[in-house]
Motif scaffolding. Sequence first.
Motif, PDB file in Angstrom:
ATOM      1  N   LEU A  99      13.243  24.000 -26.096  1.00  0.00           N
ATOM      2  CA  LEU A  99      13.299  23.137 -25.706  1.00  0.00           C
ATOM      3  C   LEU A  99      11.691  22.490 -25.651  1.00  0.00           C
ATOM      4  O   LEU A  99      11.352  22.846 -25.044  1.00  0.00           O
ATOM      5  CB  LEU A  99      13.906  22.100 -25.168  1.00  0.00           C
ATOM      6  CG  LEU A  99      14.229  20.579 -25.349  1.00  0.00           C
ATOM      7  CD1 LEU A  99      15.019  20.784 -26.769  1.00  0.00           C
ATOM      8  CD2 LEU A  99      15.700  20.755 -23.728  1.00  0.00           C
ATOM      9  N   LEU A 100      11.241  21.424 -26.293  1.00  0.00           N
ATOM     10  CA  LEU A 100       9.996  21.256 -26.657  1.00  0.00           C
ATOM     11  C   LEU A 100      10.524  19.600 -26.039  1.00  0.00           C
ATOM     12  O   LEU A 100      10.913  18.960 -26.665  1.00  0.00           O
ATOM     13  CB  LEU A 100       9.171  20.974 -28.029  1.00  0.00           C
ATOM     14  CG  LEU A 100       7.888  20.573 -28.384  1.00  0.00           C
ATOM     15  CD1 LEU A 100       7.201  21.489 -27.198  1.00  0.00           C
ATOM     16  CD2 LEU A 100       6.965  20.000 -30.070  1.00  0.00           C
ATOM     17  N   VAL A 101       8.789  19.160 -24.472  1.00  0.00           N
ATOM     18  CA  VAL A 101       9.091  18.276 -24.496  1.00  0.00           C
ATOM     19  C   VAL A 101       7.837  17.144 -25.384  1.00  0.00           C
ATOM     20  O   VAL A 101       7.003  17.833 -24.541  1.00  0.00           O
ATOM     21  CB  VAL A 101       9.596  17.468 -22.808  1.00  0.00           C
ATOM     22  CG1 VAL A 101       9.583  16.141 -22.092  1.00  0.00           C
ATOM     23  CG2 VAL A 101      10.478  18.642 -23.036  1.00  0.00           C
ATOM     24  N   ILE A 102       7.910  16.367 -25.916  1.00  0.00           N
ATOM     25  CA  ILE A 102       6.885  15.227 -26.365  1.00  0.00           C
ATOM     26  C   ILE A 102       6.720  14.285 -26.471  1.00  0.00           C
ATOM     27  O   ILE A 102       7.790  13.938 -26.074  1.00  0.00           O
ATOM     28  CB  ILE A 102       7.403  16.047 -28.178  1.00  0.00           C
ATOM     29  CG1 ILE A 102       5.281  15.734 -28.811  1.00  0.00           C
ATOM     30  CG2 ILE A 102       7.885  15.305 -28.908  1.00  0.00           C
ATOM     31  CD1 ILE A 102       5.342  16.684 -29.893  1.00  0.00           C
ATOM     32  N   SER A 103       5.419  13.854 -26.900  1.00  0.00           N
ATOM     33  CA  SER A 103       5.928  12.089 -27.056  1.00  0.00           C
ATOM     34  C   SER A 103       3.858  11.290 -27.656  1.00  0.00           C
ATOM     35  O   SER A 103       3.554  12.689 -27.757  1.00  0.00           O
ATOM     36  CB  SER A 103       4.854  12.014 -24.994  1.00  0.00           C
ATOM     37  OG  SER A 103       3.596  12.045 -24.332  1.00  0.00           O
ATOM     38  N   PRO A 104       4.392  10.507 -28.227  1.00  0.00           N
ATOM     39  CA  PRO A 104       3.400  10.099 -28.727  1.00  0.00           C
ATOM     40  C   PRO A 104       2.145   9.835 -27.828  1.00  0.00           C
ATOM     41  O   PRO A 104       1.173  10.100 -28.882  1.00  0.00           O
ATOM     42  CB  PRO A 104       3.777   9.031 -29.203  1.00  0.00           C
ATOM     43  CG  PRO A 104       5.336   8.484 -29.174  1.00  0.00           C
ATOM     44  CD  PRO A 104       5.163   9.249 -28.094  1.00  0.00           C
ATOM     45  N   ASN A 105       2.089   9.611 -26.937  1.00  0.00           N
ATOM     46  CA  ASN A 105       0.576   9.310 -25.916  1.00  0.00           C
ATOM     47  C   ASN A 105       0.775   9.922 -24.476  1.00  0.00           C
ATOM     48  O   ASN A 105       2.151  10.671 -23.931  1.00  0.00           O
ATOM     49  CB  ASN A 105       0.441   7.978 -25.512  1.00  0.00           C
ATOM     50  CG  ASN A 105       1.067   6.946 -26.584  1.00  0.00           C
ATOM     51  OD1 ASN A 105       0.576   6.640 -28.125  1.00  0.00           O
ATOM     52  ND2 ASN A 105       1.478   6.100 -26.524  1.00  0.00           N
TER      53      ASN A 105
ATOM     54  N   GLY B 185       7.394  -0.492 -23.126  1.00  0.00           N
ATOM     55  CA  GLY B 185       6.182  -1.026 -22.315  1.00  0.00           C
ATOM     56  C   GLY B 185       5.294  -1.092 -22.492  1.00  0.00           C
ATOM     57  O   GLY B 185       3.399  -1.375 -22.547  1.00  0.00           O
ATOM     58  N   VAL B 186       5.157   0.546 -22.740  1.00  0.00           N
ATOM     59  CA  VAL B 186       3.748   1.424 -23.149  1.00  0.00           C
ATOM     60  C   VAL B 186       3.158   2.176 -24.426  1.00  0.00           C
ATOM     61  O   VAL B 186       2.026   2.275 -24.852  1.00  0.00           O
ATOM     62  CB  VAL B 186       4.161   2.479 -22.238  1.00  0.00           C
ATOM     63  CG1 VAL B 186       2.583   2.745 -22.265  1.00  0.00           C
ATOM     64  CG2 VAL B 186       3.729   2.294 -20.495  1.00  0.00           C
ATOM     65  N   THR B 187       4.672   2.723 -24.602  1.00  0.00           N
ATOM     66  CA  THR B 187       4.458   3.400 -26.011  1.00  0.00           C
ATOM     67  C   THR B 187       4.439   2.543 -26.949  1.00  0.00           C
ATOM     68  O   THR B 187       5.222   1.486 -27.247  1.00  0.00           O
ATOM     69  CB  THR B 187       5.787   4.644 -26.844  1.00  0.00           C
ATOM     70  OG1 THR B 187       6.021   5.204 -25.193  1.00  0.00           O
ATOM     71  CG2 THR B 187       5.790   4.748 -27.726  1.00  0.00           C
ATOM     72  N   LYS B 188       3.197   2.464 -27.961  1.00  0.00           N
ATOM     73  CA  LYS B 188       3.773   1.756 -29.431  1.00  0.00           C
ATOM     74  C   LYS B 188       4.531   2.051 -30.622  1.00  0.00           C
ATOM     75  O   LYS B 188       5.282   3.372 -30.472  1.00  0.00           O
ATOM     76  CB  LYS B 188       2.112   1.688 -29.957  1.00  0.00           C
ATOM     77  CG  LYS B 188       1.439   0.544 -28.582  1.00  0.00           C
ATOM     78  CD  LYS B 188      -0.102   1.259 -29.319  1.00  0.00           C
ATOM     79  CE  LYS B 188      -0.998  -0.312 -28.605  1.00  0.00           C
ATOM     80  NZ  LYS B 188      -2.665   0.170 -28.742  1.00  0.00           N
ATOM     81  N   ILE B 189       5.407   1.204 -30.437  1.00  0.00           N
ATOM     82  CA  ILE B 189       6.210   1.571 -32.124  1.00  0.00           C
ATOM     83  C   ILE B 189       5.918   2.210 -32.984  1.00  0.00           C
ATOM     84  O   ILE B 189       6.474   3.402 -33.890  1.00  0.00           O
ATOM     85  CB  ILE B 189       7.197  -0.279 -32.458  1.00  0.00           C
ATOM     86  CG1 ILE B 189       7.606  -0.707 -31.478  1.00  0.00           C
ATOM     87  CG2 ILE B 189       7.262  -0.090 -33.529  1.00  0.00           C
ATOM     88  CD1 ILE B 189       9.072   0.764 -31.116  1.00  0.00           C
ATOM     89  N   LYS B 190       4.621   2.042 -33.322  1.00  0.00           N
ATOM     90  CA  LYS B 190       4.012   2.421 -34.432  1.00  0.00           C
ATOM     91  C   LYS B 190       3.171   4.121 -34.537  1.00  0.00           C
ATOM     92  O   LYS B 190       3.631   4.496 -34.915  1.00  0.00           O
ATOM     93  CB  LYS B 190       2.345   2.027 -34.490  1.00  0.00           C
ATOM     94  CG  LYS B 190       2.236   0.450 -35.873  1.00  0.00           C
ATOM     95  CD  LYS B 190       1.318  -0.413 -35.800  1.00  0.00           C
ATOM     96  CE  LYS B 190       1.028  -1.252 -36.879  1.00  0.00           C
ATOM     97  NZ  LYS B 190      -0.423  -1.865 -36.674  1.00  0.00           N
ATOM     98  N   SER B 191       2.996   4.398 -33.335  1.00  0.00           N
ATOM     99  CA  SER B 191       2.745   5.494 -32.575  1.00  0.00           C
ATOM    100  C   SER B 191       4.529   5.843 -32.847  1.00  0.00           C
ATOM    101  O   SER B 191       4.461   7.290 -33.070  1.00  0.00           O
ATOM    102  CB  SER B 191       3.129   5.640 -31.482  1.00  0.00           C
ATOM    103  OG  SER B 191       0.512   4.951 -31.145  1.00  0.00           O
ATOM    104  N   LEU B 192       5.793   5.904 -32.447  1.00  0.00           N
ATOM    105  CA  LEU B 192       6.388   6.537 -32.268  1.00  0.00           C
ATOM    106  C   LEU B 192       6.838   6.799 -34.469  1.00  0.00           C
ATOM    107  O   LEU B 192       7.837   7.794 -34.395  1.00  0.00           O
ATOM    108  CB  LEU B 192       7.905   5.844 -31.551  1.00  0.00           C
ATOM    109  CG  LEU B 192       8.697   6.366 -31.803  1.00  0.00           C
ATOM    110  CD1 LEU B 192       9.449   7.323 -30.786  1.00  0.00           C
ATOM    111  CD2 LEU B 192       9.614   4.818 -31.114  1.00  0.00           C
TER     112      LEU B 192
END
Length: 240
Positions: A33-39, A173-180
């Motif tokens: 399992l990989l845990v990842i994020s846009p930022n 509130g932090v992660t941007k929709i475009k990044s997601l």
Amino acid sequence: MMHEKPRSPIVESFRILRNNIELSKGEKEIRSLLVISPNPSDGKSTIATNLATAYSQQGHNTLLVDADLRRPRVHKLFHLDNRLGLSDILRNGIDNNTIRKFRQVIGRNLSIITSGSLSDENPDMIADQAPVFVPQLSKFADRVIFDCPPILFSESFSLAKEVDGIIIIIKPGVTKIKSLKRLLEQMDWIGANVIGVLFNQVSEKKHGYYYEHYYSSYSYQYRNKYHSYYTEVEETPKKS
């Protein structure tokens, strides 16, 4: 952290997350399992650490791997020595003896491979050797959880293609929709198996219809048609 406060309310949350992941599997068992994020600031390392602890508490032989060879954090969360780890495994040969040599046993069912010594060549080693070391580590334990750099780095793509499932961490509130959106599109492009999105650090004051509706809608729309999901998100007021 679950390993420091085993009776805290957060423990049950990660047990539920663990169970949901197990229920989401199809014909293929999710062993890696990989845990990842846009930022970088979305909290993926903390989530990966707690999820690994939850699996180990259920009796699974669990291996947590810090594959973020740029800004590693797992060793700090567990207060571990980071002189030797994943980067050294990749240099010395990927086999069970090497894995045993460089892993650190934390408890009865939990062991950790920290990032190891850092150098400029590390990201390329991850990208080049992911097709080899991800399957090898998956044979070494019942569950292998990878903490990796944000998707803006190339080695994250190599890891995403090799694991059985991916969880995306976002911070409202932090992660941007475009990044997601960009992350979802990239995961779809490489054929990665995204099994869900986790909202991190959601204020209890904001719980209610919006968050329940948003999450339920996401789970359905992502699995069926991206366009509907994107449209719904963009129509959501900017304040939300």
